[in-house]
Design a protein around this motif. Structure first.
Motif, PDB file in Angstrom:
ATOM      1  N   MET A   1      15.770  13.955  12.450  1.00 50.66           N
ATOM      2  CA  MET A   1      14.971  14.721  11.479  1.00 50.66           C
ATOM      3  C   MET A   1      15.398  14.412  10.045  1.00 50.66           C
ATOM      4  N   HIS A   2      16.680  14.132   9.830  1.00 43.53           N
ATOM      5  CA  HIS A   2      17.162  13.785   8.494  1.00 43.53           C
ATOM      6  C   HIS A   2      16.652  12.404   8.078  1.00 43.53           C
ATOM      7  N   ALA A   3      16.728  11.441   8.996  1.00 47.41           N
ATOM      8  CA  ALA A   3      16.260  10.093   8.693  1.00 47.41           C
ATOM      9  C   ALA A   3      14.761  10.096   8.387  1.00 47.41           C
ATOM     10  N   ILE A   4      14.002  10.836   9.169  1.00 49.89           N
ATOM     11  CA  ILE A   4      12.557  10.915   8.945  1.00 49.89           C
ATOM     12  C   ILE A   4      12.254  11.552   7.594  1.00 49.89           C
ATOM     13  N   ARG A   5      12.945  12.629   7.275  1.00 47.41           N
ATOM     14  CA  ARG A   5      12.711  13.301   5.990  1.00 47.41           C
ATOM     15  C   ARG A   5      13.127  12.408   4.832  1.00 47.41           C
ATOM     16  N   TRP A   6      14.242  11.684   4.968  1.00 45.46           N
ATOM     17  CA  TRP A   6      14.699  10.775   3.925  1.00 45.46           C
ATOM     18  C   TRP A   6      13.623   9.721   3.654  1.00 45.46           C
ATOM     19  N   ILE A   7      13.084   9.147   4.724  1.00 42.24           N
ATOM     20  CA  ILE A   7      12.027   8.137   4.577  1.00 42.24           C
ATOM     21  C   ILE A   7      10.770   8.747   3.950  1.00 42.24           C
ATOM     22  N   GLU A   8      10.410   9.962   4.355  1.00 41.02           N
ATOM     23  CA  GLU A   8       9.233  10.615   3.762  1.00 41.02           C
ATOM     24  C   GLU A   8       9.397  10.768   2.252  1.00 41.02           C
ATOM     25  N   LEU A   9      10.539  11.294   1.829  1.00 43.16           N
ATOM     26  CA  LEU A   9      10.767  11.499   0.397  1.00 43.16           C
ATOM     27  C   LEU A   9      10.845  10.175  -0.353  1.00 43.16           C
ATOM     28  N   MET A  10      11.513   9.194   0.237  1.00 38.79           N
ATOM     29  CA  MET A  10      11.619   7.895  -0.420  1.00 38.79           C
ATOM     30  C   MET A  10      10.255   7.221  -0.509  1.00 38.79           C
ATOM     31  N   THR A  11       9.470   7.309   0.537  1.00 39.56           N
ATOM     32  CA  THR A  11       8.132   6.702   0.520  1.00 39.56           C
ATOM     33  C   THR A  11       7.271   7.343  -0.564  1.00 39.56           C
ATOM     34  N   MET A  12       7.262   8.668  -0.633  1.00 42.30           N
ATOM     35  CA  MET A  12       6.494   9.353  -1.688  1.00 42.30           C
ATOM     36  C   MET A  12       6.929   8.888  -3.069  1.00 42.30           C
ATOM     37  N   THR A  13       8.230   8.799  -3.263  1.00 41.47           N
ATOM     38  CA  THR A  13       8.765   8.433  -4.570  1.00 41.47           C
ATOM     39  C   THR A  13       8.437   6.985  -4.916  1.00 41.47           C
ATOM     40  N   ILE A  14       8.580   6.090  -3.964  1.00 41.33           N
ATOM     41  CA  ILE A  14       8.243   4.682  -4.199  1.00 41.33           C
ATOM     42  C   ILE A  14       6.771   4.552  -4.547  1.00 41.33           C
ATOM     43  N   GLU A  15       5.907   5.207  -3.785  1.00 40.33           N
ATOM     44  CA  GLU A  15       4.464   5.091  -4.029  1.00 40.33           C
ATOM     45  C   GLU A  15       4.075   5.638  -5.398  1.00 40.33           C
ATOM     46  N   GLU A  16       4.802   6.627  -5.896  1.00 39.14           N
ATOM     47  CA  GLU A  16       4.517   7.189  -7.224  1.00 39.14           C
ATOM     48  C   GLU A  16       5.162   6.396  -8.361  1.00 39.14           C
ATOM     49  N   THR A  17       6.199   5.656  -8.058  1.00 41.90           N
ATOM     50  CA  THR A  17       6.997   5.025  -9.103  1.00 41.90           C
ATOM     51  C   THR A  17       6.738   3.532  -9.259  1.00 41.90           C
ATOM     52  N   ILE A  18       6.514   2.840  -8.168  1.00 43.11           N
ATOM     53  CA  ILE A  18       6.390   1.378  -8.189  1.00 43.11           C
ATOM     54  C   ILE A  18       4.910   1.007  -8.289  1.00 43.11           C
ATOM     55  N   SER A  19       4.583   0.249  -9.323  1.00 48.20           N
ATOM     56  CA  SER A  19       3.168  -0.065  -9.575  1.00 48.20           C
ATOM     57  C   SER A  19       2.624  -1.193  -8.703  1.00 48.20           C
ATOM     58  N   ASP A  20       3.474  -2.046  -8.180  1.00 49.01           N
ATOM     59  CA  ASP A  20       3.047  -3.161  -7.336  1.00 49.01           C
ATOM     60  C   ASP A  20       3.023  -2.694  -5.878  1.00 49.01           C
ATOM     61  N   PRO A  21       1.832  -2.505  -5.280  1.00 49.66           N
ATOM     62  CA  PRO A  21       1.758  -1.983  -3.908  1.00 49.66           C
ATOM     63  C   PRO A  21       2.449  -2.865  -2.876  1.00 49.66           C
ATOM     64  N   GLY A  22       2.387  -4.181  -3.043  1.00 51.15           N
ATOM     65  CA  GLY A  22       3.046  -5.081  -2.103  1.00 51.15           C
ATOM     66  C   GLY A  22       4.561  -4.937  -2.160  1.00 51.15           C
ATOM     67  N   ALA A  23       5.100  -4.842  -3.360  1.00 53.86           N
ATOM     68  CA  ALA A  23       6.542  -4.652  -3.521  1.00 53.86           C
ATOM     69  C   ALA A  23       6.956  -3.299  -2.964  1.00 53.86           C
ATOM     70  N   ALA A  24       6.139  -2.286  -3.210  1.00 53.29           N
ATOM     71  CA  ALA A  24       6.435  -0.946  -2.690  1.00 53.29           C
ATOM     72  C   ALA A  24       6.512  -0.980  -1.165  1.00 53.29           C
ATOM     73  N   THR A  25       5.559  -1.618  -0.533  1.00 55.10           N
ATOM     74  CA  THR A  25       5.535  -1.711   0.934  1.00 55.10           C
ATOM     75  C   THR A  25       6.760  -2.444   1.461  1.00 55.10           C
ATOM     76  N   ARG A  26       7.123  -3.540   0.818  1.00 54.07           N
ATOM     77  CA  ARG A  26       8.305  -4.302   1.261  1.00 54.07           C
ATOM     78  C   ARG A  26       9.571  -3.475   1.131  1.00 54.07           C
ATOM     79  N   LEU A  27       9.697  -2.737   0.043  1.00 53.61           N
ATOM     80  CA  LEU A  27      10.889  -1.904  -0.139  1.00 53.61           C
ATOM     81  C   LEU A  27      10.935  -0.783   0.892  1.00 53.61           C
ATOM     82  N   ILE A  28       9.811  -0.140   1.120  1.00 55.61           N
ATOM     83  CA  ILE A  28       9.761   0.935   2.120  1.00 55.61           C
ATOM     84  C   ILE A  28      10.194   0.416   3.485  1.00 55.61           C
ATOM     85  N   GLU A  29       9.717  -0.749   3.864  1.00 56.55           N
ATOM     86  CA  GLU A  29      10.082  -1.304   5.175  1.00 56.55           C
ATOM     87  C   GLU A  29      11.574  -1.604   5.270  1.00 56.55           C
TER      88      GLU A  29
END
Length: 126
Positions: free
Chosen positions: A79-107
């Motif tokens: 549950m902690h790992a899932i929540r960490w990824i959820e928060l990080m994904t939200m933050t990356i999507e709001e902060t990083i303007s390049d969608p391809g770079a955002a996707t690579r970082l999230i992965e």
């Protein structure tokens, strides 16, 4: 290179600051983190710079870059790992303007989060 595509150090610093605003306000994740948020943010920024191919942050082997050493004693559950990824994904999507770079970082970070979970589980359950 991912580091440049993300926007380099300034973008990573902004991402980390926004992410930890969320983490330190989150009832599930907050208990896992020390009170010195500034230190946590600095360490995460150095880690992400090196992870994404930016300038080398550590001269030689440094256990601060070893996810197993950093996290193995923490009571991290799925549950902690899932929540960490959820928060990080939200933050990356709001902060990083390049969608391809955002996707690579999230992965990359998703893989890292579940590796940390495996390490913690192995340490806790022998």
């Amino acid at each position: 290179m991912l580091y440049e595509d993300l926007g380099q150090k300034q973008a990573i610093e902004q991402l980390v600051a926004r992410f930890y605003e969320r983490v330190y306000a989150d009832h599930l994740l907050r208990p896992l983190f020390p009170s010195d948020r500034r230190h946590v943010e600095q360490a995460q920024t150095r880690f992400l710079i090196q992870l994404t191919g930016g300038p080398k942050q550590y001269d030689s082997y440094d256990e601060r870059m070893n996810l197993a050493m950093i996290h193995r004693l923490l009571p991290i559950k799925e549950m902690h790992a899932i929540r960490w990824i959820e928060l990080m994904t939200m933050t990356i999507e709001e902060t990083i303007s390049d969608p391809g770079a955002a996707t690579r970082l999230i992965e990359r970070l998703r893989i890292g989060a579940f590796n940390v979970l495996r390490i913690c589980d192995a340490h806790q359950n022998g």
